[in-house]
Design a protein around this motif. Sequence first.
Motif, short mmCIF file in Angstrom:
data_model
loop_
_atom_site.label_atom_id
_atom_site.label_comp_id
_atom_site.label_asym_id
_atom_site.label_seq_id
_atom_site.Cartn_x
_atom_site.Cartn_y
_atom_site.Cartn_z
N VAL A 1 0.83 -1.19 0.00
CA VAL A 1 0.00 0.00 0.00
C VAL A 1 0.87 1.25 0.00
O VAL A 1 0.56 2.24 -0.64
CB VAL A 1 -0.93 0.01 1.23
CG1 VAL A 1 -1.68 1.32 1.35
CG2 VAL A 1 -1.91 -1.16 1.17
N ASN A 2 1.99 1.18 0.68
CA ASN A 2 2.88 2.32 0.84
C ASN A 2 4.30 1.90 0.46
O ASN A 2 4.91 1.08 1.15
CB ASN A 2 2.82 2.80 2.30
CG ASN A 2 3.69 4.00 2.59
OD1 ASN A 2 4.78 4.13 2.05
ND2 ASN A 2 3.23 4.86 3.49
N ASN B 1 -2.56 -2.18 -5.28
CA ASN B 1 -3.12 -1.64 -4.04
C ASN B 1 -2.39 -0.40 -3.56
O ASN B 1 -2.69 0.12 -2.47
CB ASN B 1 -3.08 -2.71 -2.94
CG ASN B 1 -4.00 -3.88 -3.24
OD1 ASN B 1 -5.21 -3.70 -3.35
ND2 ASN B 1 -3.43 -5.07 -3.41
N GLU C 1 -1.26 3.07 -2.48
CA GLU C 1 -1.87 4.36 -2.16
C GLU C 1 -0.81 5.45 -2.12
O GLU C 1 -1.10 6.62 -2.30
CB GLU C 1 -2.60 4.28 -0.82
CG GLU C 1 -3.79 3.33 -0.85
CD GLU C 1 -4.49 3.22 0.50
OE1 GLU C 1 -4.17 4.03 1.40
OE2 GLU C 1 -5.33 2.32 0.66
N LYS D 1 -6.02 3.15 -6.57
CA LYS D 1 -6.17 3.65 -5.21
C LYS D 1 -5.12 4.71 -4.86
O LYS D 1 -5.09 5.22 -3.74
CB LYS D 1 -6.06 2.50 -4.21
CG LYS D 1 -7.11 1.41 -4.39
CD LYS D 1 -6.88 0.26 -3.42
CE LYS D 1 -7.88 -0.87 -3.63
NZ LYS D 1 -7.63 -2.01 -2.72
N LEU D 2 -4.26 5.04 -5.82
CA LEU D 2 -3.12 5.91 -5.55
C LEU D 2 -3.57 7.29 -5.10
O LEU D 2 -4.41 7.94 -5.74
CB LEU D 2 -2.25 6.03 -6.81
CG LEU D 2 -0.80 6.45 -6.61
CD1 LEU D 2 -0.06 5.44 -5.75
CD2 LEU D 2 -0.11 6.57 -7.98
N GLY D 3 -3.01 7.74 -3.98
CA GLY D 3 -3.30 9.07 -3.46
C GLY D 3 -2.13 10.01 -3.59
O GLY D 3 -2.31 11.21 -3.80
N ASP E 1 -8.62 8.99 -6.75
CA ASP E 1 -8.29 9.34 -5.37
C ASP E 1 -6.98 10.11 -5.26
O ASP E 1 -6.52 10.39 -4.15
CB ASP E 1 -8.20 8.08 -4.51
CG ASP E 1 -9.56 7.42 -4.31
OD1 ASP E 1 -10.57 8.15 -4.30
OD2 ASP E 1 -9.60 6.18 -4.18
#
Length: 963
Positions: free
Chosen positions: A255-256, A278, A280, A302-304, A326
């Motif tokens: 995720v990170n 996945n 972010e 889902k990348l912020g 996002d």
Amino acid sequence: MKSPQAIIHLSFSSSISFLFYGLAIICLTSATISASYSGNETDYLALLSFKSMITHDPYQVLTSWNHSFHFCDWSGISCGKRHKRVTALRLGSQGLEGSLSPHVGNLSFLRELDLGNNSFQGTIPHELGRLSRLRRLVLHTNKYSGVIPTNLSGCSNLEELWLAENKLVGSIPKETSLLSKLTSLAIYNNKLTGGIPPILGNITSMERFSAAENPFGGSIPDTLGHWKSLTVFQSGDCNLYGRIPHSIFNLSLLVNLSLADNHLTGSLPSEIGNQLPNLELLQLRDNELTGVLPPSISNCSKLGILEMSQNNFSGKLTVDFSKLRDINSIRLQDNNFHGRREADDMRFIDSLKNCTKLVDLVLDNCNLIGVLPISIVNLSNQLSSLYLGHNQLFGSLPSSIGSLVGLTTLDLENNRFKGRIPSTIGKLQKLQRLGLNRNQFSGHIPDAIGNLSLLNDLYLSSNKLEGHIPSSLGNCKKLNGLSLAYNRLSGNIPKQLLQLPSLTYFLDLSYNSLSGSIPPEIKDLNMLSELDLSHNNFSGTITSSLGNCISLILLNLSGNIFQGIIPSSLSSLRGLGSLDISQNNLSGKIPQFLAKWNSLEFLNLSFNDFEGEVPVLGVFANASAFSVLGNNKLCGGLKKRNIQPSQSSDNEWFLKVSYKELLKATNGFSTANLIGEDGFASFYKGILDSDDYNFVVVKVLHLQNRGAHKSFIAECEAWRNIRHRNVLKIITSCSSIDFQGNDFKALVYEFLPNGSVHDLLHSSANTLKLNLLQRISILRDVATALDYLHNCCQTKIVHGDLKPRNILLDNDMVAHVGNFGFARLLGTDLNKNSSTEVNGTIGYAPPEYSIGSEMTTSGDIYSFGILLLEVMIGKKPTDNMFNDGLSLHKFAYMALQDHVIDVIDGDAIVLQSTEANAKKVEECLVATIKIGVSCSVDSPPQRMDIEIVVYELQRILDMLRSI
């Protein structure tokens, strides 16, 4: 009287009573102690030991730790229900100071120890390794020093280990790999070395690995690909090098992913977006990654946060951002995203319309070429920061920019935008910083800028703005910095601008055509640090109101028409570090208070009409810190060269000289004195009998050659209009006949001992080599001279033959532009040339001259671009390697796509002395070559403005001097 038996009985009874009383006290005390630990004395004593080593308890959280309560009821303590043993000690964020007692290792039932965010110091006790039931150990954000204990591996049930933000040294113990249940390891912000041990890959339960800000060194172990459950991988600023192992990109649950600020190389896999769906946060900024930015990133739905700035990514930016609904922050600055054949690099803007959460879009210094599309209106109204500076964007700024009402920062500096600044910019009422400097904006500054009431910094310098400074700027009540320098603004300074108490940082109005006197309202700027009004047409006396600006550290009034004396009120400016009032008509004596300021580091009083003695104290005690050149009535002081004028006054400018004197000076124009030739003239070194001049250069015209006579007239007319430190000084001209009765025409220049730039670059006989700092300084000098010729002379002058042979260097390696034989004075008959006349020199003349176009300032810019590339690369534009379509311009442009430092002349890089300087030096090289390439493009309208060239070269020079 009592009997002895009675006395004995009474005594015995009293003894018995005392005994029973003592036993009662003992029993009561025991009962109290028992209430505190109920038989679990080990835990009780361990906690008392913990308390005893706390030296400061600001919130009194340990006041409950006393005999009145069972230790299971003490603050921060949890116990098991059955055995009443301590299972958790939670005292995070309580401001505790002290050290951690090793007796905590006796809390054998402990499952959680949380002492994070306190001020514990000393080492981490190795006794903690006895806590076999411990699942969570939180010691982050303290002041622990020493190493990580190896026997923490004894905590076999440990799931979370938080040691971040301490002062731990040494390496990660290999024994850590025995913690088979570990899911989170947080060790960031320590001083750990020794790399990331490959054996850590054995901890297959790992979910979060946070190790940023440690000087680990080494590479990322391929074995970390065994962490199939990993969701967070943070190892930024760890001095890591080499490629990112492919196994990392197979961790599909990530995720990170943050590996910023390392030395990682190689390219990213083209399928990264499919492999890591996945994600972010993807943060790989400040590395040395190459190749294209994979378009598959668009599949990371889902990348912020996307941070890929300061790498070497190249190729066109083709990520489809429309899928990233996002996305909050896109930071891609300092890369090279230009598509090699197309000039539509900004099309990606169209795909941002679905990114309704976008707050930051940062793409400055990406070599983007194209126009800013109207679709910019579709960007999120949440957008706060838009950085597109230091690219090659052209065309007009769309009026739709006013739709981005959420902007607090708009930075478009150093592009090629033209046309007017749209008045719709006044709709951006949240704007705090506006940077439109170093473009080609023209027309008036819109009054609507006054609507930006929250504006802190406004940069509009180095454009072609004209008209008056709008008084509406007085509505920008939070403005603390304003730069309008290098424009064509006229009129007075509006008093409303000077009545802004917020203006505390800088006010730069230099290099315009502003006039009138300095308004007395200047006194209201008593918190201003820097004021630059230089090179305008300000007149009258220097207002005494400036004495109220007591916070000034820089004051520049040079290049105006001020007269009168230096007002005594300036003595209040005791914090002034730099004062420049040169090139005015000031008179009187030099005030003694200038010699008393301890803060003054630079003082320029040159080219005025001061009289009397030059002080010898303070700044005047350092000959390199002050200048009083061109003040004929001064005397005394430290050095005569700081007092004598560099040129005679206008009415004495030409020295009387005859053919006979020139013949004698050059030893009969002997070949021994010949130092050069071109198509129109021969150049001789000579010695002139004069009190003012010794060595000179005599340029003898070849009048038999077609065009030579016209060249002589053009050069004489040009010299009549020129006075600048970076232009070669002419001493006189001679128009006569020789001893055979033939026409004779010559020009006499001052002799500069270090010869021409051409000789320093290409002559094998020359032992003097130019380093990088000298080359950039020379280029800055030449650009400054061109700026003067094109924009500051009463009649605009085109040089017409700019090349290294015509750039001469004095004793201090200051560059002087010479040989104005091709010069044209625009707007006069001297600018008219026949269609068959060829101007300039092959290789340096712009392509439009070859098809009969008239000479323009843009042609000089082309020649300067070629000159710059030759100075930096060491190759002539006519070098044999440049054939089959390859030119010096194309060679430099291709180097920008690859590795600039490989094409730079080897002698230039002697400035680079340490590895730490290497990156800064390369940044300077890239920026310099970009200027040369931008100046030497075929299309005249797309060439960089000379004002911007001067600004950029000065910036590069300052950066090099700071290394």
